[in-house]
Design a protein around this motif. Sequence first.
Motif, PDB file in Angstrom:
ATOM      1  N   SER A 138       0.680  -1.657   0.409  1.00 57.66           N
ATOM      2  CA  SER A 138      -0.106   0.053   0.214  1.00 57.66           C
ATOM      3  C   SER A 138       0.725   1.017  -0.144  1.00 57.66           C
ATOM      4  O   SER A 138       1.663   1.236   1.186  1.00 57.66           O
ATOM      5  N   PRO A 139       0.814   2.032  -0.754  1.00 59.36           N
ATOM      6  CA  PRO A 139       1.654   3.662  -0.893  1.00 59.36           C
ATOM      7  C   PRO A 139       2.058   3.768   0.747  1.00 59.36           C
ATOM      8  O   PRO A 139       2.649   4.787   0.958  1.00 59.36           O
ATOM      9  N   ALA A 140       0.786   3.948   1.107  1.00 61.92           N
ATOM     10  CA  ALA A 140       0.626   4.424   2.619  1.00 61.92           C
ATOM     11  C   ALA A 140       1.004   3.751   3.700  1.00 61.92           C
ATOM     12  O   ALA A 140       1.827   4.415   4.567  1.00 61.92           O
ATOM     13  N   ALA A 141       1.879   3.089   3.088  1.00 57.89           N
ATOM     14  CA  ALA A 141       2.383   1.243   4.266  1.00 57.89           C
ATOM     15  C   ALA A 141       3.926   1.886   3.976  1.00 57.89           C
ATOM     16  O   ALA A 141       4.557   2.244   5.331  1.00 57.89           O
ATOM     17  N   LEU A 180      -2.925 -15.983  27.963  1.00 54.45           N
ATOM     18  CA  LEU A 180      -2.451 -16.657  27.148  1.00 54.45           C
ATOM     19  C   LEU A 180      -1.356 -15.572  26.814  1.00 54.45           C
ATOM     20  O   LEU A 180       0.191 -15.849  26.250  1.00 54.45           O
ATOM     21  N   ILE A 181      -1.713 -14.592  26.359  1.00 56.96           N
ATOM     22  CA  ILE A 181      -1.067 -13.461  25.465  1.00 56.96           C
ATOM     23  C   ILE A 181      -0.503 -12.321  26.871  1.00 56.96           C
ATOM     24  O   ILE A 181       1.278 -12.589  26.586  1.00 56.96           O
ATOM     25  N   GLN A 182      -0.124 -12.786  27.938  1.00 53.56           N
ATOM     26  CA  GLN A 182       0.840 -12.926  28.830  1.00 53.56           C
ATOM     27  C   GLN A 182       1.924 -13.940  28.553  1.00 53.56           C
ATOM     28  O   GLN A 182       3.340 -13.605  29.046  1.00 53.56           O
ATOM     29  N   ALA A 183       1.420 -15.073  29.030  1.00 52.66           N
ATOM     30  CA  ALA A 183       2.411 -16.185  28.783  1.00 52.66           C
ATOM     31  C   ALA A 183       3.047 -15.926  27.431  1.00 52.66           C
ATOM     32  O   ALA A 183       4.365 -15.500  27.859  1.00 52.66           O
ATOM     33  N   LEU A 184       3.047 -15.013  26.288  1.00 51.03           N
ATOM     34  CA  LEU A 184       3.586 -15.142  25.317  1.00 51.03           C
ATOM     35  C   LEU A 184       4.896 -13.658  26.045  1.00 51.03           C
ATOM     36  O   LEU A 184       5.291 -13.963  24.563  1.00 51.03           O
ATOM     37  N   ASP A 185       4.177 -13.014  26.132  1.00 53.60           N
ATOM     38  CA  ASP A 185       5.267 -11.750  26.568  1.00 53.60           C
ATOM     39  C   ASP A 185       6.071 -12.160  27.412  1.00 53.60           C
ATOM     40  O   ASP A 185       6.798 -11.386  27.024  1.00 53.60           O
ATOM     41  N   ARG A 186       5.729 -13.009  27.555  1.00 52.66           N
ATOM     42  CA  ARG A 186       7.411 -13.576  29.064  1.00 52.66           C
ATOM     43  C   ARG A 186       8.144 -14.266  28.404  1.00 52.66           C
ATOM     44  O   ARG A 186       9.505 -13.967  28.900  1.00 52.66           O
ATOM     45  N   VAL A 187       7.744 -15.118  26.903  1.00 52.59           N
ATOM     46  CA  VAL A 187       8.747 -15.577  26.067  1.00 52.59           C
ATOM     47  C   VAL A 187       9.511 -14.634  25.667  1.00 52.59           C
ATOM     48  O   VAL A 187      10.051 -15.083  25.111  1.00 52.59           O
ATOM     49  N   ARG A 188       8.538 -13.805  24.857  1.00 50.25           N
ATOM     50  CA  ARG A 188       9.245 -13.305  23.742  1.00 50.25           C
ATOM     51  C   ARG A 188      10.317 -12.124  24.126  1.00 50.25           C
ATOM     52  O   ARG A 188      10.585 -11.833  25.255  1.00 50.25           O
ATOM     53  N   THR A 189      10.949 -11.646  22.843  1.00 50.56           N
ATOM     54  CA  THR A 189      11.703 -10.848  23.016  1.00 50.56           C
ATOM     55  C   THR A 189      11.232  -9.565  23.561  1.00 50.56           C
ATOM     56  O   THR A 189      10.230  -9.458  23.048  1.00 50.56           O
ATOM     57  N   PRO A 190      11.598  -8.557  24.326  1.00 59.63           N
ATOM     58  CA  PRO A 190      11.411  -7.183  24.806  1.00 59.63           C
ATOM     59  C   PRO A 190      10.082  -6.559  23.195  1.00 59.63           C
ATOM     60  O   PRO A 190      10.290  -5.591  23.278  1.00 59.63           O
ATOM     61  N   TYR A 191      11.669  -6.361  22.546  1.00 61.21           N
ATOM     62  CA  TYR A 191      11.680  -5.468  20.908  1.00 61.21           C
ATOM     63  C   TYR A 191      11.270  -5.845  19.827  1.00 61.21           C
ATOM     64  O   TYR A 191      12.507  -5.569  19.017  1.00 61.21           O
ATOM     65  N   HIS A 192      10.855  -6.531  19.482  1.00 59.71           N
ATOM     66  CA  HIS A 192      10.378  -7.762  18.607  1.00 59.71           C
ATOM     67  C   HIS A 192      10.057  -7.380  17.346  1.00 59.71           C
ATOM     68  O   HIS A 192      10.273  -8.113  15.869  1.00 59.71           O
ATOM     69  N   VAL A 193       8.858  -6.559  17.511  1.00 61.11           N
ATOM     70  CA  VAL A 193       8.839  -5.597  16.250  1.00 61.11           C
ATOM     71  C   VAL A 193       8.508  -4.434  16.133  1.00 61.11           C
ATOM     72  O   VAL A 193       8.835  -3.565  16.743  1.00 61.11           O
ATOM     73  N   ASN A 194       9.698  -4.184  14.953  1.00 61.07           N
ATOM     74  CA  ASN A 194      10.592  -3.457  14.892  1.00 61.07           C
ATOM     75  C   ASN A 194       9.786  -2.320  14.073  1.00 61.07           C
ATOM     76  O   ASN A 194       8.109  -2.418  14.091  1.00 61.07           O
ATOM     77  N   ARG A 195       9.568  -0.720  14.224  1.00 58.48           N
ATOM     78  CA  ARG A 195       9.341   0.442  14.272  1.00 58.48           C
ATOM     79  C   ARG A 195       8.493   0.901  13.148  1.00 58.48           C
ATOM     80  O   ARG A 195       7.490   1.208  13.059  1.00 58.48           O
ATOM     81  N   PRO A 196       9.015   0.207  12.140  1.00 59.28           N
ATOM     82  CA  PRO A 196       8.562   0.552  10.539  1.00 59.28           C
ATOM     83  C   PRO A 196       7.758  -0.197  10.143  1.00 59.28           C
ATOM     84  O   PRO A 196       7.025  -0.263  10.127  1.00 59.28           O
ATOM     85  N   ALA A 197       8.082  -1.625  10.975  1.00 57.60           N
ATOM     86  CA  ALA A 197       6.727  -2.663  10.298  1.00 57.60           C
ATOM     87  C   ALA A 197       5.722  -2.444  11.396  1.00 57.60           C
ATOM     88  O   ALA A 197       4.508  -2.408  10.766  1.00 57.60           O
ATOM     89  N   GLN A 198       5.300  -1.757  12.441  1.00 56.73           N
ATOM     90  CA  GLN A 198       4.321  -1.245  12.997  1.00 56.73           C
ATOM     91  C   GLN A 198       3.603  -0.280  12.486  1.00 56.73           C
ATOM     92  O   GLN A 198       2.511  -0.228  12.111  1.00 56.73           O
ATOM     93  N   GLU A 199       4.444   0.826  11.597  1.00 59.96           N
ATOM     94  CA  GLU A 199       3.996   2.258  11.647  1.00 59.96           C
ATOM     95  C   GLU A 199       2.974   1.574   9.643  1.00 59.96           C
ATOM     96  O   GLU A 199       2.144   1.653   9.862  1.00 59.96           O
ATOM     97  N   ALA A 200       4.042   0.724   9.229  1.00 59.34           N
ATOM     98  CA  ALA A 200       3.582   0.280   7.930  1.00 59.34           C
ATOM     99  C   ALA A 200       2.185  -1.168   8.020  1.00 59.34           C
ATOM    100  O   ALA A 200       1.229  -0.616   7.860  1.00 59.34           O
TER     101      ALA A 200
END
Length: 383
Positions: free
Chosen positions: A58-61, A259-279
């Motif tokens: 998407s051009p917006a993304a 379940l979300i809280q359990a996944l938050d405990r095992v993931r790395t803290p910054y696992h989705v980068n900023r451009p990915a979130q915004e896009a």
Amino acid sequence: MNHAPAAAATAATTPLIRAEVAGLPRYDPGADPDEVAALSGARRVIKLSNNESPFGVSPAAAEAAGRSLADGLSRYPDPTGRRLAEAVGRSLDVPAGRVVLGNGSENILQLLCQAVLDPGDLVVTQAPGFSLHETFPRVMGARVEKVPVTAGFGFDADAWRAALAAGPKLVFLANPCNPTGAVLDAGQLEVVVAATPRSALLVLDEAYGEFARTDPGYPDGLEALRGLDRPWIVLRTFSKAYGLAGIRVGYGIASDTALIQALDRVRTPYHVNRPAQEAAIAALGDHRHLAETVRRTGLEIARVTGRLRAAGLGVVPSSTNFLFIDTGRRSAGVARELHRAGVIVKAWQEPGYENYIRASLSTPGDNDVFVRCLTEICAKGKP
């Protein structure tokens, strides 16, 4: 050059590696385009091995990702992905607290296995299937049972009931299926849901769901599971129909916040980068681009399927952006011949399906080259 130190280090390192890891196959991403270009001499390599969108983002993304790159490379992204989780929640009418983000949806598959599985636990999935549905459980020491399709690539209800009766802790079900492109209808999905023990976590992988929603027989998994009082999670991604494979962002909608809280405990803290979130936020709002991508993909799936079948090749009916094609001989050899023509596909190596290739579709011109090359190779006999 003295190779002795490296050899000694290898000998010392090998005993440290867990047996579960040492026995795993490496993920096969398909041939390297640069190597295929050198082999073929082609001015342009046609890459059909990874189910990527040929129709761009998407051009917006793209604009949103660009702004983020300009403004925020030196800062960590929001570790919670709050704005994206809220956008997903609004679009699907679920609380943001039941949305989990991942560095691609396969990252969430890995997190689920890390959070849920103990050595010896049973995992049930389908065959043929996405390799990581088997690999990630095996990393954790779990056992994996794969339920095969019927000879005509249909749903085997009795086989699923029997496998689920064995008491799995985790069930991976892809709808549509990767690599076949086939879908389960509402009744078939209900068979799996009803037969899955309430003590198990049911994972519905809808990575290609945006393409399949044009199929009148395709059920919305989130709606099918939304009201159930049992553990479940539906996975989706921005890598396929949204075209954001290069920046890696997927998401899941879970039955509950525990379940979300359990996944938050095992993931790395910054696992989705900023451009990915915004896009992803921008892509989610560009309904026109998504609809056009799905429309154009559907036209090419129908056209290429028809041409391949007219040439005598077996093609599984697909509701995705890829085709599962019976080449009539070992697909690894067919893939090598295609490489010489500058075309990359994925030769399927799963036992019982070694004669099949999976090919994602590209633009009409690229697809015409693929059809011509494949039919010529298959017509001339064994590579």
